[in-house]
Design a protein around this motif. Structure first.
Motif, PDB file in Angstrom:
ATOM      1  N   UNK A  99      -2.868  -3.802  -5.496  1.00  0.00           N
ATOM      2  CA  UNK A  99      -2.752  -4.699  -4.356  1.00  0.00           C
ATOM      3  C   UNK A  99      -1.318  -4.719  -3.855  1.00  0.00           C
ATOM      4  N   UNK A 100      -1.093  -4.259  -2.629  1.00  0.00           N
ATOM      5  CA  UNK A 100       0.229  -4.296  -2.005  1.00  0.00           C
ATOM      6  C   UNK A 100       0.323  -5.537  -1.133  1.00  0.00           C
ATOM      7  N   UNK A 101       1.306  -6.368  -1.392  1.00  0.00           N
ATOM      8  CA  UNK A 101       1.517  -7.593  -0.629  1.00  0.00           C
ATOM      9  C   UNK A 101       2.818  -7.454   0.147  1.00  0.00           C
ATOM     10  N   UNK A 102       2.730  -7.504   1.480  1.00  0.00           N
ATOM     11  CA  UNK A 102       3.914  -7.378   2.325  1.00  0.00           C
ATOM     12  C   UNK A 102       4.512  -8.767   2.545  1.00  0.00           C
ATOM     13  N   UNK A 103       5.787  -8.903   2.209  1.00  0.00           N
ATOM     14  CA  UNK A 103       6.491 -10.184   2.307  1.00  0.00           C
ATOM     15  C   UNK A 103       7.558 -10.081   3.398  1.00  0.00           C
TER      16      UNK A 103
END
Length: 348
Positions: A99-103
């Motif tokens: 899971x890639x979470x863009x912040x």
């Protein structure tokens, strides 16, 4: 002894609820209070221990991708490529995708530190920091300490387009060669005969801004040409329009303008057109990055190409350990001059 939320609150001289608000980012908190809490978190190396065993199992599937401004095409291209590589390059513990979470930090070092703390709490498998950083020694030291703690806990840390500083712990750093790109761009204008060149720089105090401006100045110094007026501003189209007006007010005889990126360059072009000035007949204009919009302009924009998609994808592969780190953990990403119709020989 395990550090608790109450310990952080006592150290920062605030309530536990305030600590929670700062870490979750779900409630407005005074900037001085936020800094005090984050300093206490860093000093005590506080990490939230999730009560459910499933949290630890899921944590290894999480990759945080930190960007300054997701609305900026520069970061959008990088983050999109990284996210695709993360999803396809390695599987999670359960066999599914990571899971890639863009912040989105908004360029705020405080927000960046908050996200890093949250990712540390979630025991993220990796974090990718994209784009330049603010050159503030105290903030750089706080970030370096946080990255060291993440790396010590087994989190892979990848820098993409961000130069490492002393104390940084990272698996790999992909550093854009801004200086060389900017130098070649200015050399191109000098070779056409331009001697009165204005420069629209990015926000002061950021690494990308400094490196590109240094390359520009190196080319001028090598040619024995005096530096023209320079204006700093955000990496936005409106900033380019405002900067062009200021540059022309300071030197009406400018024959070329170099912009810190393509978006700003398009703002410069718009301001010149509003004043009845032809590009490149009256004033040549050049940008940086080679965003898709550079080709849509008429005439197309002379710029410096950075392989953003390739760099973002490589950062994603490094974050998931599907690619070996470069020798020494550091790789320079080259910049390429792209000459198009927006630059030409000066008429005056």
């Amino acid at each position: 002894m395990t550090v608790t939320l109450a310990d952080v609150a006592a150290r920062a001289r605030v309530s536990p609820a305030t600590v929670s608000r700062v870490l979750n980012g779900n409630y407005p908190v005074a900037e001085s209070t936020r800094e005090r809490v984050l300093r206490a978190v860093a000093d005590l190396d506080y990490v939230l221990n999730g009560p459910a065993s499933s949290l630890a199992a899921a944590a290894s599937d999480l990759v945080g991708v930190l960007v300054n401004d997701i609305a900026d095409p520069f970061f959008g291209i990088l983050a999109s490529a990284a996210q695709t590589a993360i999803g396809s390059g390695a599987s999670g513990r359960g066999g599914g995708e990571k899971l890639a979470v863009v912040c989105n930090t908004g360029g705020s070092p405080e927000r960046e530190l908050t996200y890093l703390t949250l990712l540390q709490q979630q025991r993220a498998a990796a974090v990718i920091l994209m784009g330049g950083s603010l050159e503030d020694p105290r903030r750089l030291a706080a970030t370096a300490a946080k990255l060291s703690r993440l790396a010590a806990a087994g989190t892979r840390v990848v820098l993409c387009g961000r130069p490492p500083v002393e104390g940084d712990a990272h698996t790999a750093a992909l550093v854009f060669d801004h200086r060389t790109g900017a130098r070649r761009l200015t050399e191109h204008l000098l070779g056409l005969g331009h001697r009165r060149i204005g420069y629209v720089a990015g926000p002061a105090g950021r690494t990308t801004t400094r490196h590109r401006l240094e390359g520009h100045r190196e080319a001028l110094a090598a040619a024995g040409v005096a530096e023209g007026p320079t204006v700093h501003g955000p990496y936005e189209r409106a900033a380019g329009q405002a900067a062009a007006a200021e540059l022309l007010a300071r030197d009406p005889g400018l024959t070329a303008v170099v912009a810190c990126n393509d978006t700003v360059a398009l703002g410069v072009r718009a301001a010149l057109g509003e004043r009845g000035l032809d590009v490149p007949g009256d004033v040549s204009v050049a940008g940086f990055d080679d965003l898709p919009s550079a080709l849509d302009a008429v005439p197309a924009l002379t710029t410096v190409r950075l392989p953003l998609h390739e760099a973002g994808a490589r950062a994603g592969r490094l974050a998931t350990a599907s690619e070996e780190p470069p020798p020494g953990g550091l790789a320079t990403v080259p910049a390429e001059l792209v000459v198009r119709g927006s630059t030409g020989r000066p008429r005056r």
